[in-house]
Design a protein around this motif. Structure first.
Motif, PDB file in Angstrom:
ATOM      1  N   PRO A 174     105.877  43.214 -20.901  1.00 51.18           N
ATOM      2  CA  PRO A 174     105.189  42.090 -20.246  1.00 51.18           C
ATOM      3  C   PRO A 174     104.477  41.211 -21.283  1.00 51.18           C
ATOM      4  CG  PRO A 174     104.110  44.200 -19.725  1.00 51.18           C
ATOM      5  CD  PRO A 174     105.158  44.470 -20.742  1.00 51.18           C
ATOM      6  N   MET A 175     105.079  40.079 -21.577  1.00 48.97           N
ATOM      7  CA  MET A 175     104.549  39.197 -22.618  1.00 48.97           C
ATOM      8  C   MET A 175     103.381  38.348 -22.130  1.00 48.97           C
ATOM      9  SD  MET A 175     108.115  37.772 -24.256  1.00 48.97           S
ATOM     10  CE  MET A 175     107.265  36.598 -25.307  1.00 48.97           C
ATOM     11  N   TYR A 176     103.400  37.983 -20.847  1.00 49.57           N
ATOM     12  CA  TYR A 176     102.407  37.059 -20.303  1.00 49.57           C
ATOM     13  C   TYR A 176     101.754  37.665 -19.059  1.00 49.57           C
ATOM     14  CZ  TYR A 176     104.852  33.654 -23.230  1.00 49.57           C
ATOM     15  OH  TYR A 176     105.424  32.994 -24.290  1.00 49.57           O
ATOM     16  N   ASN A 177     100.527  37.239 -18.806  1.00 45.72           N
ATOM     17  CA  ASN A 177      99.810  37.611 -17.584  1.00 45.72           C
ATOM     18  C   ASN A 177      99.606  39.121 -17.461  1.00 45.72           C
ATOM     19  OD1 ASN A 177      99.755  34.871 -16.576  1.00 45.72           O
ATOM     20  ND2 ASN A 177     101.903  35.122 -16.032  1.00 45.72           N
ATOM     21  N   VAL A 226      94.670  38.975 -13.218  1.00 43.01           N
ATOM     22  CA  VAL A 226      94.721  37.549 -13.550  1.00 43.01           C
ATOM     23  C   VAL A 226      95.703  36.826 -12.634  1.00 43.01           C
ATOM     24  CG1 VAL A 226      95.586  35.943 -15.297  1.00 43.01           C
ATOM     25  CG2 VAL A 226      93.892  37.659 -15.915  1.00 43.01           C
ATOM     26  N   LEU A 227      96.849  37.439 -12.365  1.00 46.89           N
ATOM     27  CA  LEU A 227      97.798  36.828 -11.445  1.00 46.89           C
ATOM     28  C   LEU A 227      97.165  36.637 -10.067  1.00 46.89           C
ATOM     29  CD1 LEU A 227     101.117  38.715 -12.285  1.00 46.89           C
ATOM     30  CD2 LEU A 227     100.693  36.267 -12.550  1.00 46.89           C
ATOM     31  N   TYR A 228      96.430  37.634  -9.618  1.00 55.23           N
ATOM     32  CA  TYR A 228      95.778  37.521  -8.316  1.00 55.23           C
ATOM     33  C   TYR A 228      94.798  36.352  -8.312  1.00 55.23           C
ATOM     34  CZ  TYR A 228      93.115  38.608  -4.128  1.00 55.23           C
ATOM     35  OH  TYR A 228      92.505  38.523  -2.906  1.00 55.23           O
ATOM     36  N   ARG A 230      96.716  48.623  -6.961  1.00 56.65           N
ATOM     37  CA  ARG A 230      95.739  48.538  -8.040  1.00 56.65           C
ATOM     38  C   ARG A 230      94.829  47.317  -7.891  1.00 56.65           C
ATOM     39  NH1 ARG A 230      98.051  48.665 -13.715  1.00 56.65           N
ATOM     40  NH2 ARG A 230      95.867  49.146 -14.178  1.00 56.65           N
ATOM     41  N   GLY A 231      94.740  46.789  -6.697  1.00 52.76           N
ATOM     42  CA  GLY A 231      93.901  45.625  -6.453  1.00 52.76           C
ATOM     43  C   GLY A 231      94.243  45.013  -5.114  1.00 52.76           C
ATOM     44  N   PRO A 232      93.579  43.915  -4.765  1.00 52.62           N
ATOM     45  CA  PRO A 232      93.799  43.305  -3.446  1.00 52.62           C
ATOM     46  C   PRO A 232      95.205  42.739  -3.301  1.00 52.62           C
ATOM     47  CG  PRO A 232      92.360  41.941  -4.806  1.00 52.62           C
ATOM     48  CD  PRO A 232      92.544  43.216  -5.545  1.00 52.62           C
TER      49      PRO A 232
END
Length: 578
Positions: A427-430, A438-440, A481-483
């Motif tokens: 995974p290079m980004y985000n 961060v995506l969320y 692992r998150g919302p």
């Protein structure tokens, strides 16, 4: 009794694309359009589709693809079409194939090969050039039929090459005469039906010979001239792949040029978009830029960040690039079909030989690729079964090797053989924090549009065209692992939001009078499988596909194009003009 409808979809929960909660409605389809929505439709129909326990959505609109060449030779347009996508827009990131004089064609092939990782041999074998102008390119596409609809954008690379010749890639400013040529072509492209214009400012986008995309060093005045030309022809989107995507982009350039995005929107009056990714070299830059875009929007400017639906990266595996590719004992069996190769690779003597060997000498390009892979491998993750794109750092290959007291090569080799479908993800980004937090956050910006799917590009390196299915499964149901996000909102992000941004008023919602571009989906079962390599590009070149599960049906303009994941052979897709 005469048939009233061509198709009726009954008993489904309709998510209409606006973000509203689902409603139990029947849908009547006639002559490619939705003509009835009601709690119950009992009139005669040519076909009744039972959507009990299913959701019915608009077809997905993917505004960031790179099928500029593939549309010439392929009518199916995988890997996008299996994932509920019914409309794609190409011509992104400043690369494309029109306008193009005959002398420019080879250079444009090498440019898109370097920037978008589309094999040059496939491009050379598959392209059937019959145009010079952008209008002629659209005319060539207008005679084609696909499984899905296709829209286009004018790209800066071929435009600047057409106007400036060999000087297009350098830092020389365009002359007034050259600006006039580019503005005139932009006006003509908009009049012909282009949905916009795209440019790349990042040094990470380079042709095979290392030269940047023509337009990377273009002045602000040049961009304004092109934008005003487009506005004079009827308008469209102004898309920017900004500096900052690559580590080689200078920090002062990144900051200064980002301000251009708002200034372009103000100077041209055009809706302006930019790609937004979290990069390791400046993990908080995305937040500053998205907040700035929100402020611009609040002031009345149309500036939209294009975000990803999942962490963007590179895939490695036995049928594509991998760490053992040039070791002599692997080279000796590389020609075998995958199933037979896996049997050999699982033999103890073959394993011991490959792990003990050094890599063969490499060309400078191959050495660069090898060094990149070696540096990345400790931060990679294994994908198998139902692929997990949000694994904790403790499951990275480097962490596994350290915890087990084994070499990284051993962990990678054995991990890649744990099942027949294993791929290695970098995974290079985000993914700076090894999660999707961060995506969320990015997806909570109400005006951020999912726009980095890259269908048709990075053929043997990734398969982000599957992001629509990932949104439906991971973000709506499976994330732990998150919302999560509400399914109606995800459907809005895939349908009415991108359609509205690009001015496609006839699609993106389930409403009477709109096109019958529809999906019937088992929302409890929809998911991804592990990407797989196929060798079906022109000339036998390799690409990655990623099969979805859970799509009962996809319909384009009232015609069923896929049933339970299988292409029906129908080709109702056409060129869409702005």
């Amino acid at each position: 009794m005469s048939v009233v409808y061509d198709i009726v979809i009954r008993n489904g929960t309709v998510l209409d694309g606006t973000g509203a909660p689902g409603a139990r409605l029947d849908i009547g389809v006639k002559d490619g359009c939705i003509v009835a929505l009601a709690p119950s439709i009992t009139d005669e129909a040519g076909e009744i589709i039972d959507a009990t326990d299913r959701v019915v959505t608009p077809g997905f609109v993917d505004i960031h693809s790179h099928y500029d060449a593939q549309v010439i030779w392929d009518d199916l347009l995988e890997p996008s079409s299996p994932h509920g996508v019914t409309t794609v827009v190409l011509g992104n990131c400043g690369v494309g194939f029109a306008p193009a004089r005959p002398a420019d064609r080879e250079g444009l092939i090498r440019l898109i090969e370097g920037v978008e990782d589309i094999p040059g041999e496939a491009l050379t074998a598959g392209m059937q050039w019959s145009w010079e102008s952008f209008t002629e390119y659209l005319d060539a596409l207008s005679s084609k039929h696909w499984a899905i609809d296709v829209g286009t954008q004018l790209a800066h690379g071929p435009l600047r090459t057409f106007a400036m010749g060999a000087d297009a890639v350098g830092q020389r400013p365009a002359t007034a005469a050259e600006l006039d040529v580019m503005a005139a072509i932009a006006r003509e492209a908009a009049q012909a039906g282009s949905f916009g214009f795209s440019t790349s400012r990042t040094l990470g986008h380079r042709a095979l010979d290392g030269t940047p995309v023509p337009g990377t060093y273009a002045s602000f005045d040049e961009l304004v001239a092109i934008g005003k030309g487009m506005a004079a022809g009827g308008g469209g989107i102004f898309e920017v792949a900004p500096a900052g995507i690559a580590r080689s982009d200078a920090p002062h350039t990144v900051a200064d040029e980002f301000e251009w995005i708002g200034a372009l929107a103000a100077a041209t009056g055009l809706p302006t978009t930019f790609l937004e990714l979290q990069a390791h070299n400046d993990p908080e830059r995305w937040r500053r830029e998205m907040d700035k875009a929100a402020a611009w929007r609040a002031s009345g400017l149309s500036v939209t960040p294009l975000v990803a639906g999942r962490s963007g990266g590179v895939l490695w595996g036995w049928d594509v690039r991998h760490p053992f590719l040039t070791r002599p004992s692997y080279v000796a069996i590389a020609h075998l079909p995958l199933a037979e190769r896996l049997q050999r690779l699982r033999r103890a003597d073959v394993r011991a030989a490959i792990l003990s060997e050094a890599d063969d000498p490499a060309t400078p390009y191959e050495q660069k690729q090898r060094s990149f892979m070696r540096a990345a491998l400790p931060s990679c993750y294994l994908l198998t079964g139902v692929p997990d794109y949000e694994q904790p750092r403790t499951r990275s290959l480097g962490a596994q090797a350290e915890a087990a007291g084994r070499s990284l090569d051993e962990v990678i080799y054995d991990g890649m053989l744990a099942a027949d479908d294993v791929m290695v993800l970098y995974p290079m980004y985000n993914y700076v924090d090894a999660d999707h937090s961060v995506l969320y956050e990015q997806l909570q910006y109400p005006d951020a549009v999912v726009g980095t799917n890259d269908g048709g590009a990075h053929c043997a390196y990734t398969c982000d065209a599957s992001i629509p299915t990932f949104l439906l499964s991971h973000w709506a149901r499976d994330r732990h692992r998150g919302p999560r996000m509400a399914l109606p909102e995800i459907v809005r992000r895939l349908t009415s939001q991108p359609a509205a941004l690009y001015g496609m008023a006839d699609r993106g919602r389930v409403a009477v009078g709109l096109r019958a571009d529809l999906n019937v989906i088992d929302s409890e079962r929809v998911r991804l499988t592990v990407p797989r390599a196929v060798h079906d590009l022109p000339g036998g070149a390799t690409r990655l596909l990623q099969d979805p599960v859970g799509y009962d049906l996809t319909m384009v303009a009232g015609t069923v194009t896929r049933r339970r994941g299988v292409d029906t052979g129908a080709r109702p897709g056409r060129l869409v003009r702005h």
